[in-house]
Design an enzyme around this catalytic site. Sequence first.
Site, PDB file in Angstrom:
ATOM      1  NE  ARG A  43      -3.601  -0.119   2.501  1.00 41.08           N
ATOM      2  CZ  ARG A  43      -4.428  -0.425   3.482  1.00 41.08           C
ATOM      3  NH1 ARG A  43      -4.584   0.410   4.486  1.00 41.08           N
ATOM      4  NH2 ARG A  43      -5.099  -1.562   3.478  1.00 41.08           N
ATOM      5  CG  HIS A  89      -6.422  -2.076  -5.695  1.00 39.35           C
ATOM      6  ND1 HIS A  89      -5.168  -2.375  -5.191  1.00 39.35           N
ATOM      7  CD2 HIS A  89      -6.845  -0.977  -5.019  1.00 39.35           C
ATOM      8  CE1 HIS A  89      -4.847  -1.500  -4.266  1.00 39.35           C
ATOM      9  NE2 HIS A  89      -5.848  -0.642  -4.134  1.00 39.35           N
ATOM     10  CE1 TYR A 133     -21.867  13.356 -15.338  1.00 38.72           C
ATOM     11  CE2 TYR A 133     -20.926  13.739 -13.168  1.00 38.72           C
ATOM     12  CZ  TYR A 133     -22.028  13.559 -13.983  1.00 38.72           C
ATOM     13  OH  TYR A 133     -23.282  13.596 -13.449  1.00 38.72           O
TER      14      TYR A 133
END
Length: 768
Positions: A43, A89, A133
């Site tokens: 991570r 993931h 978007y």
Amino acid sequence: MGKKVDNFGGPENGNGDQIEPINLKTALEERYLAYALSTIMHRALPDVRDGLKPVHRRILHAMRELKLDPGSGFKKSARVVGDVIGKFHPHGDQSVYDALVRLAQDFAVRYPLVDGQGNFGNVDGDNAAAMRYTEARMTEVARLLLEGITEDAVDFRETYDGEDEEPIVLPANFPNLLANGSSGIAVGMATNIPPHNAAELCDAALHLIQHPAATIEKIVDLVPGPDFPTGGICVEERASIIQAYETGRGGFRVRASWQKEEAGRGSYVIVVTEIPYQVQKSRLIEKIAELLLARKLPLLGDVRDESAEDIRLVLEPKSRTVDPELLMESLFKLTDLESRISLNMNVLSRGAVPNVLGIREVLKEWLEHRREVLIRRSNYRLGKINHRLEVLEGYLIAFLNIDEVIRIVREEDNPKQELIRKFSLTDVQAEAILNMRLRSLAKLEEIEIRKEHDALTQEKQTLTTLLASEDKQWQKISEELRAVKKTFGPNTELGKRRTSFGQASDIDLADIQNAMIEREPVTVVVSSKGWIRAMKGHLSSTDGLQFKDGDSLKAAIHAQTTDKVLLFTTSGKFYTLGVDKLPGGRGHGEPLRIMIDMKNDQDIVSVFVHDNERSLLISSTAGRGFIVAEKDVVANTRKGKQVLNVKTPDEAYICVPVLGDHVAIIGTNRKLLVFPISQISQMTRGQGVRLQKYKDAVLSDIRTFDSEKGLSWMDSADRRYERTMVELRDWLGDRAQVGRLPPIGFPKINKFATEVFKGDVSQKTIEG
């Protein structure tokens, strides 16, 4: 009745399930260690080889599988995020999208890995639009990181659900770790690597290939410092940069780029065109405006944002007489126009071990990875060539025996085995001949096969030579580095250096502090009982001053709000007060003892405005003293600074400026002595030397004077007396002598001046 146990000796619950007793401390240690390792490895810390964390690596891998190459069309970011969390993931979609957005922000990443279309945020700190978007595809840099991934360049592992595979590391034909930097917080460790210029990193890597034992100084010559996407000016000292790059820990001071623009009629404005890395422009302007309203930036008149695509912050000075350098130094001190970017190159060394590496070690590990990728890709290509050559050799045998091959295929029940037996073919060759199309039987195809066979044979020889020679491997890597440098060189729009280097102005800290205080004339009034206040303006007379009952004037001195006031007390301590922090003239002021740690049995000897270039002569009642530079007595805390050491019953008594080359001293025994000031030691702290010898007396007064002008004093009737050195020859002697009775006309109170401070606020005399 005994507790029921199972066959293994453990107790059972009511449902018959086994309960296993464990040590809580051991269990917590094991679980926390597993969590810590997971955070560190999967991570927070980047891999030194490709400079990526797992989430970034998975984003690029998913985009490759979606065929979002630099030249292809865009696809919705939501599609990419969906593939990442669905296949590779197992975390939240927002965290993955945030990582994708950052890879596309040209103000956050020096060399963006994602080419974004739509609203991906801005330097003001505005968030990107929702993933539904925006659209994305890979950049050329991402293509370089993935180059060769299908050619067995790196190892793959199973995904979290075991249904797919993902790369452990990318081939990384680009120095991504240092070029784009990284930051993260793990358990017990963190990393912060600023971005650098790719062309400079390639130069350093090429130098390391030629000179593996290169010094850190040479590396810093090639990579002089970070190269931030937002530009700015790095003002860190070269010695600090060298140490930071050698140890992997340090930092860089980065300032905004600015220039002065004339505004007509002698006025000007300052235009900021680049701000430090990771500073939000909107928050920066808010901070400046807050300080402006709080009157902490008296040199600044106004700030406004005229930015469009480029940054343009306009700073208007308070007046045309304001020094622009001083104004900017005050802003650098109080705002994020100057920022410190830390360096902590804590990375996964060789992809497995967390370690803090220097820049030389980081580049070496990346080069070793590139060599391993080159060897693996070469072996992969060699295997493909051997397979193709085997097939081509079978084709050639078929062409030479085409009629027999046709007969076997048409007539034999098992043509494959017959071909193998008849022409001593391999299984691969026989299968290839049987799968050959009729069009391949043309004469022209035979010529093409022979050409391909010759070309592959040549390539095989080249690869074999490459794999056998380490020098040729490094030569090949050097060629790849030069190609990367050419693509991202200083002449390209993306590759040219954005952060320049400079030096911080050598403006004194006191000047900067003074610049942040509005300069106004005041009169500092100190009472006999230790009350202090600052009256506005320079008072011409102290007659109208009011004090508490039983109190009176001790000192009144002219000063500016930018000055410092020094207080010398009977304990031999000096205290420092900023005039701008003194209470106003309304009322009687405030007690000094709530501002400084002055004991009740101490009294004020002298109060005066600080002059950094001046020296002082201080002495105790016993006549012991020394000369001290005034800059050495400034105290930075309310506890003050002990300078003159005195023992009870003696106390500090005199503090006068050094204004000449001789000293005149008189005791309560009315003995006057004159001697050269050069006989007095200069110290920073101590008891000092004996100035005059007394038997049943103490020090009364001291004055320093210039031998060319002579000694002067005032009597009780304010009559002025002057004596030349010739007239003072009877009193001229050496330090520590007794002296003799003063000349006729000397005041009976044994003082060189009958009144100090009252009405006289010049700095010719500062003794109290």
